[in-house]
Scaffold this motif. Sequence first.
Motif, short mmCIF file in Angstrom:
data_model
loop_
_atom_site.label_atom_id
_atom_site.label_comp_id
_atom_site.label_asym_id
_atom_site.label_seq_id
_atom_site.Cartn_x
_atom_site.Cartn_y
_atom_site.Cartn_z
N SER A 62 -4.99 17.05 -5.96
CA SER A 62 -4.31 15.76 -6.11
C SER A 62 -3.11 15.67 -5.16
O SER A 62 -2.80 14.60 -4.65
CB SER A 62 -3.88 15.53 -7.56
N ALA A 63 -2.44 16.79 -4.91
CA ALA A 63 -1.31 16.79 -3.97
C ALA A 63 -1.82 16.48 -2.56
O ALA A 63 -1.20 15.70 -1.82
CB ALA A 63 -0.60 18.13 -4.00
N ALA A 64 -2.94 17.07 -2.18
CA ALA A 64 -3.51 16.82 -0.85
C ALA A 64 -3.93 15.36 -0.72
O ALA A 64 -3.67 14.73 0.32
CB ALA A 64 -4.70 17.75 -0.61
N GLU A 65 -4.57 14.82 -1.75
CA GLU A 65 -4.97 13.40 -1.71
C GLU A 65 -3.75 12.49 -1.63
O GLU A 65 -3.75 11.51 -0.90
CB GLU A 65 -5.81 13.06 -2.93
N SER A 66 -2.71 12.83 -2.38
CA SER A 66 -1.49 12.03 -2.37
C SER A 66 -0.87 12.01 -0.97
O SER A 66 -0.46 10.96 -0.46
CB SER A 66 -0.47 12.58 -3.37
N MET A 67 -0.79 13.16 -0.36
CA MET A 67 -0.20 13.24 0.98
C MET A 67 -1.09 12.54 2.01
O MET A 67 -0.59 11.90 2.93
CB MET A 67 0.02 14.71 1.38
N TYR A 68 -2.41 12.62 1.82
CA TYR A 68 -3.34 11.94 2.72
C TYR A 68 -3.10 10.43 2.66
O TYR A 68 -2.98 9.77 3.70
CB TYR A 68 -4.78 12.28 2.32
N PHE A 69 -3.02 9.87 1.46
CA PHE A 69 -2.81 8.43 1.33
C PHE A 69 -1.43 8.00 1.80
O PHE A 69 -1.27 6.93 2.39
CB PHE A 69 -3.07 7.97 -0.12
N LEU A 70 -0.43 8.83 1.56
CA LEU A 70 0.91 8.51 2.05
C LEU A 70 0.93 8.50 3.58
O LEU A 70 1.48 7.58 4.20
CB LEU A 70 1.94 9.51 1.51
N LEU A 71 0.33 9.49 4.19
CA LEU A 71 0.24 9.55 5.64
C LEU A 71 -0.53 8.34 6.18
O LEU A 71 -0.12 7.70 7.15
CB LEU A 71 -0.43 10.86 6.09
N LEU A 72 -1.63 7.99 5.52
CA LEU A 72 -2.43 6.83 5.93
C LEU A 72 -1.59 5.55 5.85
O LEU A 72 -1.60 4.74 6.77
CB LEU A 72 -3.68 6.70 5.05
N GLY A 73 -0.86 5.38 4.75
CA GLY A 73 -0.01 4.20 4.60
C GLY A 73 1.05 4.11 5.67
O GLY A 73 1.31 3.04 6.23
N LEU A 74 1.68 5.24 5.99
CA LEU A 74 2.71 5.25 7.03
C LEU A 74 2.12 4.96 8.41
O LEU A 74 2.72 4.23 9.20
CB LEU A 74 3.46 6.58 7.02
N PHE B 63 0.83 -1.21 0.00
CA PHE B 63 0.00 0.00 0.00
C PHE B 63 0.87 1.26 0.00
O PHE B 63 0.60 2.21 -0.75
CB PHE B 63 -0.94 0.01 1.21
N VAL B 64 1.92 1.28 0.82
CA VAL B 64 2.81 2.44 0.86
C VAL B 64 3.50 2.61 -0.49
O VAL B 64 3.59 3.72 -1.02
CB VAL B 64 3.85 2.31 2.01
N GLY B 65 3.98 1.52 -1.07
CA GLY B 65 4.62 1.60 -2.39
C GLY B 65 3.67 2.06 -3.47
O GLY B 65 4.02 2.90 -4.32
N TRP B 66 2.45 1.54 -3.45
CA TRP B 66 1.42 1.94 -4.41
C TRP B 66 1.12 3.43 -4.26
O TRP B 66 0.99 4.16 -5.24
CB TRP B 66 0.17 1.09 -4.18
N THR B 67 1.03 3.88 -3.03
CA THR B 67 0.76 5.29 -2.75
C THR B 67 1.89 6.17 -3.27
O THR B 67 1.64 7.21 -3.89
CB THR B 67 0.56 5.50 -1.23
N ILE B 68 3.13 5.77 -3.01
CA ILE B 68 4.27 6.56 -3.49
C ILE B 68 4.27 6.61 -5.01
O ILE B 68 4.52 7.66 -5.62
CB ILE B 68 5.59 5.99 -2.93
N GLY B 69 3.95 5.48 -5.63
CA GLY B 69 3.90 5.43 -7.09
C GLY B 69 2.82 6.31 -7.70
O GLY B 69 2.91 6.71 -8.87
#
Length: 146
Positions: A43-55, A28-34
């Motif tokens: 889209s930047a906010a969503e990306s950071m949200y998912f990255l934070l969620l994965g971490l 999930f973290v790798g998919w999010t980073i990708g």
Amino acid sequence: MSDTQNFQNHAKYYPLHHFVILPLTLLFVGWTIGRIDFGNSQSAAESMYFLLLGLIIFFISYLPRIYALKNQNRIIRLEMRQHYYHLTGTSFYEKERQLTSAQVIALRFAGDDEILALIDKTIKEKTAPKEIKKSIKNWKADRHRV
């Protein structure tokens, strides 16, 4: 499970943690980073949200394992103190101060007939934990580890 425990087979894996939760979390973290996209603020906010969620998911799944291992290590040190006292009638504290926690943890696999000599050898030669485990001839199994 083999009846005889030794250096080659003493590692323990918990399938749910090691082969399901941890890989899925890392996936999930790798998919999010990708999928990180800084094309616009949405889209930047969503990306950071998912990255934070994965971490957060990764650390939530990993933290209990760290706590369990730290507690297990404290118990091992207590067992070694009691074991040393049982064998020698003296306190283990002086020897323990000369050993790293990892060395004490490795030494606990040694049988009664070799542990005292192995402790002295480890202190004298600053033996690495992996080498301590490899040098044990009479392996004392520990099947209750985390």
